[in-house]
Design an enzyme around this catalytic site. Structure first.
Site, PDB file in Angstrom:
ATOM      1  N   CYS A   1      12.459  -0.636   0.541  1.00 41.62           N
ATOM      2  CA  CYS A   1      13.620  -1.175   1.240  1.00 41.62           C
ATOM      3  C   CYS A   1      14.784  -1.410   0.277  1.00 41.62           C
ATOM      4  CB  CYS A   1      13.237  -2.432   2.014  1.00 41.62           C
ATOM      5  SG  CYS A   1      14.428  -2.868   3.306  1.00 41.62           S
TER       6      CYS A   1
ATOM      7  N   HIS B   1       8.601  -0.607   5.137  1.00 44.64           N
ATOM      8  CA  HIS B   1       7.764  -1.588   4.435  1.00 44.64           C
ATOM      9  C   HIS B   1       6.287  -1.194   4.536  1.00 44.64           C
ATOM     10  CE1 HIS B   1      10.614  -4.856   3.372  1.00 44.64           C
ATOM     11  NE2 HIS B   1      11.338  -4.278   4.322  1.00 44.64           N
TER      12      HIS B   1
ATOM     13  N   GLU C   1       3.918  -2.169   2.772  1.00 41.04           N
ATOM     14  CA  GLU C   1       3.045  -3.293   2.413  1.00 41.04           C
ATOM     15  C   GLU C   1       2.731  -4.196   3.599  1.00 41.04           C
ATOM     16  OE1 GLU C   1       6.784  -5.446   2.857  1.00 41.04           O
ATOM     17  OE2 GLU C   1       6.289  -3.437   2.155  1.00 41.04           O
TER      18      GLU C   1
END
Length: 266
Positions: free
Chosen positions: A122, A226, A228
Site C-alpha cells: 500500500c 493488503h 497481510e
C-alpha cells in the site's frame, strides 16, 4: 527458570532479518507504531526474523541498518506521502508523516544499492514508485477507497479484481491471472517510476496495482492491496510472503555485500 513462548524451527542465525518500517502516531503521546498483522506472516510464511525500524530521522542510522538487514518491508499506513517528493501540490485534508517519508526513501535507496530486497504494501508501493521517480494521484473512485462510518474491519471487505502480468514475479505464483484483492487506499500510482515493471493492473480503470524491479541484483516488489490482512490466508496473498522469503534467502546465498551497480532514485 525462564520459560520460552516459542522455539524457532531453525537457529536464529539462519533466519534472514527483515526490517519493518514504523510510522509516527500519537496515543496520548508520540509513539512508533506498526500493525501487528504485517509482522506475523513475515515470520510464519517468509521465515524471517523481524526488526522494527523507527521512522525517526535522527535515530534511524541508514548506513548501520543496511549493514544489518537482509531485506526491508515498507508497510501500509494511515498517512500519505508528502506531494513535494514527486512534484505535487499539498492536499489540505491529507494526513502526512514527513519523517516516515524521509527514512523510507533514504533506507530503501541504500538497501537497493546494497543489493538487498525491498518490499512494499500500500503506502510502501507508493513510496517505492516515488523513489524511482514516479508520481501519485488521489482522484480514485470508490472501488478503491470508501470509508464513511464503516468499522475498521469492514474496510477490508471492499474488494475488486486485478489482472496479473504473465511471466511476472507474481504472475507465476498465483493460480489464476485474475485475482480478487482488498482495496483500502486513497492514493495510487499516476506516473510509473523509471525502471519499474507492472506486475498487476486493475481491469476496471487501469490503475497499477503491483510493481517490481531488480536494478542492483535484488528484488524490489510491491503491491497496492493488503496481502497481510487475515493472516495471508488467500493463495495469492500467501504467495506474496513466500516470494519475500525466497528473495531474502536468495540474497543470503548470493552474499550480503554483493553490489550489482548504482541506483539513482528520485
Amino acid at each position: 527458570m525462564a520459560r520460552f513462548v516459542r522455539r524457532d524451527p531453525a537457529p536464529a542465525a539462519q533466519r534472514p532479518v527483515i526490517g519493518v518500517l514504523c510510522c509516527n502516531e500519537v496515543a496520548d503521546r508520540p509513539i512508533q507504531a506498526v500493525a501487528s498483522r504485517f509482522i506475523e506472516p513475515l515470520s510464519r510464511i517468509s521465515g524471517a526474523t523481524v526488526l522494527l525500524v523507527p521512522a525517526l530521522v535522527e535515530v534511524a542510522d541508514v548506513a548501520a541498518l543496511t549493514g544489518r538487514l537482509d531485506g526491508l518491508l515498507l508497510t501500509g499506513s494511515r498517512s500519505d506521502v508528502e506531494p513535494h517528493h514527486y512534484g505535487g501540490h499539498a492536499v489540505p485534508e491529507s494526513h502526512v508523516d514527513p519523517q516516515r517519508d524521509r527514512v523510507a526513501l533514504a533506507l530503501a535507496e541504500r538497501m537497493i544499492e546494497s543489493s538487498r530486497p525491498v518490499f512494499g504494501i500500500c503506502r510502501g508501493l507508493q513510496e517505492i514508485n516515488v523513489l524511482f521517480g514516479g508520481s501519485l494521484r488521489r482522484d480514485l473512485g470508490e472501488e478503491h477507497h470508501r470509508t464513511g462510518d464503516m468499522p475498521f474491519e469492514a474496510l477490508f471487505d471492499q474488494r475488486h479484481d486485478v489482472t496479473l502480468t504473465p511471466g511476472g514475479l507474481l504472475g507465476g505464483l498465483a493460480e489464476n491471472a485474475r485475482i480478487s484483492v482488498n482495496s483500502v487506499h486513497r492514493e495510487g500510482i499516476d506516473r510509473l517510476g523509471g525502471g519499474l515493471a507492472i506486475e498487476a493492473l486493475s481491469p476496471e480503470d487501469g490503475l497499477v496495482e503491483a510493481i517490481s524491479a531488480r536494478p542492483c541484483g535484488a528484488d524490489v516488489l510491491a503491491v497496492q492491496w493488503h496481502p497481510e490482512w487475515d493472516g495471508a490466508q488467500a493463495p495469492a496473498d500467501r504467495a506474496f510472503f513466500e516470494r519475500v522469503g525466497a528473495s531474502l534467502i536468495s540474497g543470503l546465498a548470493d552474499g550480503r555485500n554483493l553490489r550489482a551497480g548504482p541506483f539513482r532514485g528520485h
